[in-house]
Design a protein around this motif. Structure first.
Motif, mmCIF file in Angstrom:
data_model
loop_
_atom_site.group_PDB
_atom_site.id
_atom_site.type_symbol
_atom_site.label_atom_id
_atom_site.label_comp_id
_atom_site.label_asym_id
_atom_site.label_seq_id
_atom_site.Cartn_x
_atom_site.Cartn_y
_atom_site.Cartn_z
ATOM 1 N N LEU A 9 83.305 -36.335 -21.460
ATOM 2 C CA LEU A 9 83.010 -36.862 -20.116
ATOM 3 C C LEU A 9 83.198 -35.624 -19.380
ATOM 4 O O LEU A 9 84.231 -34.977 -19.028
ATOM 5 C CB LEU A 9 83.947 -37.932 -19.522
ATOM 6 N N CYS A 11 82.521 -34.307 -15.527
ATOM 7 C CA CYS A 11 82.725 -34.839 -14.323
ATOM 8 C C CYS A 11 83.335 -34.289 -13.489
ATOM 9 O O CYS A 11 83.999 -33.034 -13.548
ATOM 10 C CB CYS A 11 83.583 -36.279 -14.530
ATOM 11 N N ASP A 12 83.387 -34.845 -12.056
ATOM 12 C CA ASP A 12 83.934 -34.149 -10.802
ATOM 13 C C ASP A 12 84.811 -35.168 -9.944
ATOM 14 O O ASP A 12 84.515 -35.253 -8.912
ATOM 15 C CB ASP A 12 82.677 -33.546 -10.085
ATOM 16 N N PRO A 13 85.860 -35.600 -10.377
ATOM 17 C CA PRO A 13 86.608 -36.534 -9.983
ATOM 18 C C PRO A 13 86.773 -36.530 -8.450
ATOM 19 O O PRO A 13 87.765 -35.235 -8.295
ATOM 20 C CB PRO A 13 87.709 -37.041 -10.661
ATOM 21 N N ASP A 17 84.282 -41.301 -10.448
ATOM 22 C CA ASP A 17 84.673 -40.879 -11.741
ATOM 23 C C ASP A 17 85.738 -41.113 -12.175
ATOM 24 O O ASP A 17 86.192 -41.383 -13.540
ATOM 25 C CB ASP A 17 84.673 -38.984 -11.720
ATOM 26 N N THR A 37 85.399 -30.260 -16.666
ATOM 27 C CA THR A 37 85.169 -30.557 -15.082
ATOM 28 C C THR A 37 84.278 -29.552 -14.321
ATOM 29 O O THR A 37 84.142 -28.551 -15.142
ATOM 30 C CB THR A 37 86.672 -30.497 -14.329
ATOM 31 N N THR A 127 78.991 -37.000 -15.077
ATOM 32 C CA THR A 127 78.908 -37.934 -13.910
ATOM 33 C C THR A 127 79.056 -37.027 -12.744
ATOM 34 O O THR A 127 79.324 -37.238 -11.651
ATOM 35 C CB THR A 127 80.117 -38.832 -13.996
ATOM 36 N N GLY A 128 78.713 -35.669 -13.000
ATOM 37 C CA GLY A 128 78.695 -34.602 -11.805
ATOM 38 C C GLY A 128 77.519 -33.857 -11.855
ATOM 39 O O GLY A 128 76.593 -34.080 -12.761
ATOM 40 N N ASN A 169 74.172 -35.422 -7.313
ATOM 41 C CA ASN A 169 74.414 -34.575 -8.654
ATOM 42 C C ASN A 169 73.299 -33.765 -8.854
ATOM 43 O O ASN A 169 73.715 -32.664 -9.475
ATOM 44 C CB ASN A 169 74.770 -35.463 -9.716
ATOM 45 N N ASP A 243 79.598 -43.893 -11.357
ATOM 46 C CA ASP A 243 79.813 -43.257 -12.490
ATOM 47 C C ASP A 243 80.367 -44.107 -13.549
ATOM 48 O O ASP A 243 79.977 -43.935 -14.820
ATOM 49 C CB ASP A 243 80.772 -42.112 -12.347
#
Length: 332
Positions: A9, A11-13, A17, A37, A127-128, A169, A243
């Motif tokens: 995964l 991502c950029d929580p 996310d 990340t 998801t980013g 994104n 996400d």
């Protein structure tokens, strides 16, 4: 049960996310190999800390976290504090991470995992912004033919949110998106047309509240801030949890309907940079490697999320009880 989907995964929580992480960890259909990340919703240091904090909340600090690219390939850093706050996860008190991210760069982690695994066994979920995936494909082109599928939360075939036609994104690093979309791997775009159907309504929150756990309250706190941000800046009554839709698609494709259509990313238009262009003019060719998500089973989606929160909450409670029993035994 069929074999779990092995995923990385990226991502950029990020509030949504965080829910994607919960869903990936709380459903046996997914094996989360690690989190990478990428700078996006907030700066890289903030969102990497967020990933570590969410894993603490989920009771899964065993999952490795690798920090990746801190900025787009050629453009300036762009973050979204109006949507995600100054921390990237405003609305809750984040637990202190018990460890740091791994030393290996996120891009190297992606490459190493894909090259070490059997071909066709690892799915990359992004998801980013797509900076890490683009760099991985350029640094080690052989991963493209070894990846099972790339699933991207980004874009939209009729909708934008950061501009009239571009989703955040993709708009943040359109050059990276163009690289990822143009590669030969199978790619599913879970864009705004789908994710704007994934609304965290009051009824959803009530279902999570009934779980009666710290993780459930964490979710409710996140959604409270997210709701206010979307009401003020996007005109939504309830926030869309973008996400997590990528994970739901992998768990049960029946929950996320898709259609095959060629995709490209616009890089030159004065008003359309970052637009994801889907060509619906004719049926897609048999060798079309792109598909877009179109329709969400809202009830089925939230069934998965609530169940994941319940599973993680139960596991955490069981672990705490076992730890207390062990401590009592040691004292005796």
């Amino acid at each position: 049960m069929s074999e779990s989907r092995r995923i990385i995964l990226d991502c950029d929580p990020g509030h949504d996310d965080a829910v994607a992480i919960m869903l990936a960890l709380g459903n046996p259909a997914i094996e989360l190999l690690g989190i990478t990340t990428v700078g996006g919703n907030q700066t890289l240091d903030k969102i990497t800390r967020n990933a570590l904090s969410v894993l603490v909340m989920c009771g899964r600090e065993d999952v490795p976290v690798h920090a990746g690219a801190h900025r787009p390939l050629v453009r300036r850093v762009e973050v979204a504090p109006e949507i995600h706050g100054e921390s990237g996860l405003d609305g809750v008190e984040l637990p202190e991470p018990s460890r740091s991210a791994q030393e290996t760069h996120g891009v190297r982690f992606i490459i190493d995992q894909v090259m070490a695994a059997e071909p066709g066994t690892i799915t990359l979920v992004a998801t980013g912004p797509l900076t890490n995936l683009a760099l991985a494909a350029r640094l080690e082109p052989r991963i493209v033919e070894r990846v099972r599928e790339v699933v991207v939360m980004g874009g939209g075939y009729h909708e934008g949110n950061w501009t009239a036609v571009a989703e955040f994104n993709i708009w943040v690093d359109p050059e990276a998106a163009a690289i990822v979309f143009d590669e030969a791997w199978p790619l599913t775009m879970v864009g705004l047309d789908l994710t704007h159907q994934a609304l965290a309504t009051a009824e959803v929150e009530e279902r999570v509240r009934e779980v009666d756990s710290p993780l459930g309250e964490f979710f409710i706190g996140l959604m409270g801030f997210f709701r206010t941000a979307y009401q003020e800046h996007q005109g939504f009554d309830d926030p869309p949890v973008h996400d997590a839709c990528t994970i739901a698609y992998l768990i049960d494709p029946a929950i996320v309907e898709t259609t095959r259509v060629p995709l490209t990313v616009e890089l030159r238009g004065e008003h359309t940079v970052g637009m994801t262009v889907a060509d619906f003019r004719r049926p897609a060719a048999d060798d079309c490697r792109h598909q877009v998500a179109t329709t969400l089973d809202h009830g089925g989606f939230w069934d998965l999320v609530v169940e994941a929160i319940s599973v993680l909450s139960a596991a955490s409670a069981s672990g705490s009880a076992a730890g207390s029993a062990a401590d009592s035994g040691a004292e005796a």
